[in-house]
Design a protein around this motif. Structure first.
Motif, PDB file in Angstrom:
ATOM      1  N   ALA A 191       0.827  -1.213   0.000  1.00  0.00           N
ATOM      2  CA  ALA A 191       0.000   0.000   0.000  1.00  0.00           C
ATOM      3  C   ALA A 191       0.860   1.261   0.000  1.00  0.00           C
ATOM      4  O   ALA A 191       0.564   2.218  -0.730  1.00  0.00           O
ATOM      5  N   THR A 192       1.900   1.283   0.809  1.00  0.00           N
ATOM      6  CA  THR A 192       2.739   2.476   0.868  1.00  0.00           C
ATOM      7  C   THR A 192       3.512   2.665  -0.424  1.00  0.00           C
ATOM      8  O   THR A 192       3.706   3.802  -0.882  1.00  0.00           O
ATOM      9  N   ARG A 193       3.938   1.565  -1.039  1.00  0.00           N
ATOM     10  CA  ARG A 193       4.618   1.696  -2.325  1.00  0.00           C
ATOM     11  C   ARG A 193       3.654   2.167  -3.409  1.00  0.00           C
ATOM     12  O   ARG A 193       4.004   3.003  -4.255  1.00  0.00           O
ATOM     13  N   GLU A 243      -4.295  -2.289  -6.565  1.00  0.00           N
ATOM     14  CA  GLU A 243      -5.339  -3.278  -6.835  1.00  0.00           C
ATOM     15  C   GLU A 243      -5.077  -4.581  -6.086  1.00  0.00           C
ATOM     16  O   GLU A 243      -6.013  -5.231  -5.597  1.00  0.00           O
ATOM     17  N   GLU A 244      -3.810  -4.962  -5.957  1.00  0.00           N
ATOM     18  CA  GLU A 244      -3.470  -6.183  -5.218  1.00  0.00           C
ATOM     19  C   GLU A 244      -3.882  -6.062  -3.752  1.00  0.00           C
ATOM     20  O   GLU A 244      -4.445  -6.998  -3.173  1.00  0.00           O
ATOM     21  N   VAL A 245      -3.576  -4.923  -3.156  1.00  0.00           N
ATOM     22  CA  VAL A 245      -3.918  -4.711  -1.746  1.00  0.00           C
ATOM     23  C   VAL A 245      -5.427  -4.767  -1.549  1.00  0.00           C
ATOM     24  O   VAL A 245      -5.926  -5.416  -0.613  1.00  0.00           O
ATOM     25  N   ILE A 246      -6.151  -4.098  -2.416  1.00  0.00           N
ATOM     26  CA  ILE A 246      -7.610  -4.053  -2.300  1.00  0.00           C
ATOM     27  C   ILE A 246      -8.203  -5.448  -2.437  1.00  0.00           C
ATOM     28  O   ILE A 246      -9.094  -5.846  -1.673  1.00  0.00           O
ATOM     29  N   ALA A 247      -7.693  -6.222  -3.395  1.00  0.00           N
ATOM     30  CA  ALA A 247      -8.201  -7.582  -3.609  1.00  0.00           C
ATOM     31  C   ALA A 247      -7.844  -8.513  -2.460  1.00  0.00           C
ATOM     32  O   ALA A 247      -8.651  -9.365  -2.063  1.00  0.00           O
ATOM     33  N   ASP A 248      -6.654  -8.343  -1.914  1.00  0.00           N
ATOM     34  CA  ASP A 248      -6.182  -9.255  -0.867  1.00  0.00           C
ATOM     35  C   ASP A 248      -6.799  -8.980   0.501  1.00  0.00           C
ATOM     36  O   ASP A 248      -6.637  -9.787   1.428  1.00  0.00           O
ATOM     37  N   ASP A 249      -7.483  -7.856   0.646  1.00  0.00           N
ATOM     38  CA  ASP A 249      -8.092  -7.549   1.948  1.00  0.00           C
ATOM     39  C   ASP A 249      -9.117  -8.613   2.339  1.00  0.00           C
ATOM     40  O   ASP A 249      -9.301  -8.883   3.533  1.00  0.00           O
ATOM     41  N   THR A 273      -5.946  -0.870   2.824  1.00  0.00           N
ATOM     42  CA  THR A 273      -6.860  -0.787   1.691  1.00  0.00           C
ATOM     43  C   THR A 273      -7.239   0.659   1.396  1.00  0.00           C
ATOM     44  O   THR A 273      -7.271   1.085   0.237  1.00  0.00           O
ATOM     45  N   HIS A 274      -7.525   1.425   2.427  1.00  0.00           N
ATOM     46  CA  HIS A 274      -7.901   2.831   2.236  1.00  0.00           C
ATOM     47  C   HIS A 274      -6.756   3.619   1.576  1.00  0.00           C
ATOM     48  O   HIS A 274      -6.993   4.459   0.698  1.00  0.00           O
ATOM     49  N   ILE A 275      -5.529   3.363   2.020  1.00  0.00           N
ATOM     50  CA  ILE A 275      -4.367   4.030   1.419  1.00  0.00           C
ATOM     51  C   ILE A 275      -4.257   3.652  -0.060  1.00  0.00           C
ATOM     52  O   ILE A 275      -4.008   4.508  -0.923  1.00  0.00           O
ATOM     53  N   SER A 276      -4.486   2.394  -0.363  1.00  0.00           N
ATOM     54  CA  SER A 276      -4.413   1.926  -1.749  1.00  0.00           C
ATOM     55  C   SER A 276      -5.534   2.496  -2.603  1.00  0.00           C
ATOM     56  O   SER A 276      -5.340   2.784  -3.794  1.00  0.00           O
ATOM     57  N   TYR A 306      -5.046   7.631   7.952  1.00  0.00           N
ATOM     58  CA  TYR A 306      -4.961   6.181   7.763  1.00  0.00           C
ATOM     59  C   TYR A 306      -3.628   5.637   8.271  1.00  0.00           C
ATOM     60  O   TYR A 306      -3.578   4.598   8.948  1.00  0.00           O
ATOM     61  N   HIS A 307      -2.541   6.341   7.947  1.00  0.00           N
ATOM     62  CA  HIS A 307      -1.224   5.923   8.439  1.00  0.00           C
ATOM     63  C   HIS A 307      -1.179   5.952   9.967  1.00  0.00           C
ATOM     64  O   HIS A 307      -0.640   5.033  10.603  1.00  0.00           O
ATOM     65  N   GLU A 308      -1.724   7.012  10.529  1.00  0.00           N
ATOM     66  CA  GLU A 308      -1.706   7.172  11.989  1.00  0.00           C
ATOM     67  C   GLU A 308      -2.547   6.103  12.684  1.00  0.00           C
ATOM     68  O   GLU A 308      -2.137   5.530  13.698  1.00  0.00           O
ATOM     69  N   ARG A 309      -3.708   5.793  12.136  1.00  0.00           N
ATOM     70  CA  ARG A 309      -4.580   4.783  12.730  1.00  0.00           C
ATOM     71  C   ARG A 309      -3.975   3.390  12.601  1.00  0.00           C
ATOM     72  O   ARG A 309      -4.145   2.547  13.498  1.00  0.00           O
ATOM     73  N   PHE A 310      -3.299   3.118  11.511  1.00  0.00           N
ATOM     74  CA  PHE A 310      -2.623   1.827  11.352  1.00  0.00           C
ATOM     75  C   PHE A 310      -1.671   1.590  12.515  1.00  0.00           C
ATOM     76  O   PHE A 310      -1.687   0.530  13.146  1.00  0.00           O
ATOM     77  N   ALA A 311      -0.858   2.593  12.809  1.00  0.00           N
ATOM     78  CA  ALA A 311       0.104   2.460  13.911  1.00  0.00           C
ATOM     79  C   ALA A 311      -0.594   2.370  15.264  1.00  0.00           C
ATOM     80  O   ALA A 311      -0.151   1.630  16.155  1.00  0.00           O
TER      81      ALA A 311
END
Length: 217
Positions: free
Chosen positions: A30-32, A43-49, A98-101, A189-194
């Motif tokens: 997602a970060t990349r 798309e990979e991140v969204i599908a893999d969720d 997913t949200h970041i992606s 989103y980044h902050e909530r992840f952590a």
């Protein structure tokens, strides 16, 4: 029966580690995707969720079955109940990835944030990936030093999160309204992840030591 019970507890831990590994891969991609405007990775991140969600549901079902059949007490009960709560936090971490992606996909082929904010988001992403990888090891080993490292890196992300707000609300900000919204959401989103990682780290630390870390510690 006791041996079977211990095998089931070990399976709970193994499944938590497995989900955490999926989450670590998810935030890395997602970060990349976000920083490089890579719609394929997004798309990979969204599908893999869905995989993360399914594994979390399966773990919850196992934990509930253990509670009903084994009726654990004391530390064993805390382990199973904590597994349910950790599973929920891991699922939410997958959602943040997913949200970041989704932001990366929506803005493709453009980048999500203006050039002035990209170094900040690159650092937030790096820290989130580092936290996620340490969380995998923490769940595998219960090494409480990792819990402290996760909390320290969360403090760094909190500072970067505030920096984003200072910039988008400052007089020198030249971004459009959509840039302001995207930057604000992405930073959150980044902050909530952590934050979810810290919540998990506190639970593991408590199980390992019996000492609860207060929220303001």
């Amino acid at each position: 029966m006791r041996e079977v019970f211990q095998q089931e507890l070990a399976e709970v831990q193994e499944r938590l580690v497995e989900i955490a590994e999926l989450v670590a891969n998810s935030i890395d991609k997602a970060t990349r995707a976000f920083n490089e405007s890579d719609v394929g990775l997004a798309e990979e991140v969204i599908a893999d969720d869905d995989r993360i969600d399914a594994r979390a549901v399966a773990l919850d079902e196992l934990a509930i079955t253990i509670l009903a059949r084994q009726q654990p007490v004391a530390r064993d009960l805390r382990i199973v109940v904590s597994a349910l709560r950790i599973s929920a936090s891991l699922e939410r971490m997958g959602d943040m990835s997913t949200h970041i992606s989704q932001l990366a996909r929506y803005r493709f082929p453009d980048k999500v944030v203006p050039k002035t904010l990209r170094p900040t988001f690159a650092e937030m992403g790096r820290l989130d990936v580092e936290i996620a990888r340490k969380l995998v090891e923490l769940l595998r080993t219960e090494d409480v030093k990792l819990a402290e490292e996760i909390r320290n890196e969360d403090d760094e992300i909190d500072a970067l999160h505030l920096d984003v707000f200072d910039k988008v609300l400052g007089e020198t900000w030249k971004g459009e309204a959509v840039d302001t919204v995207d930057a604000t959401l992405a930073s959150r989103y980044h902050e909530r992840f952590a934050d979810h990682a810290v919540s998990i780290a506190k639970k593991v630390q408590y199980l390992a030591t019996g000492d609860w870390v207060p929220d303001d510690a």
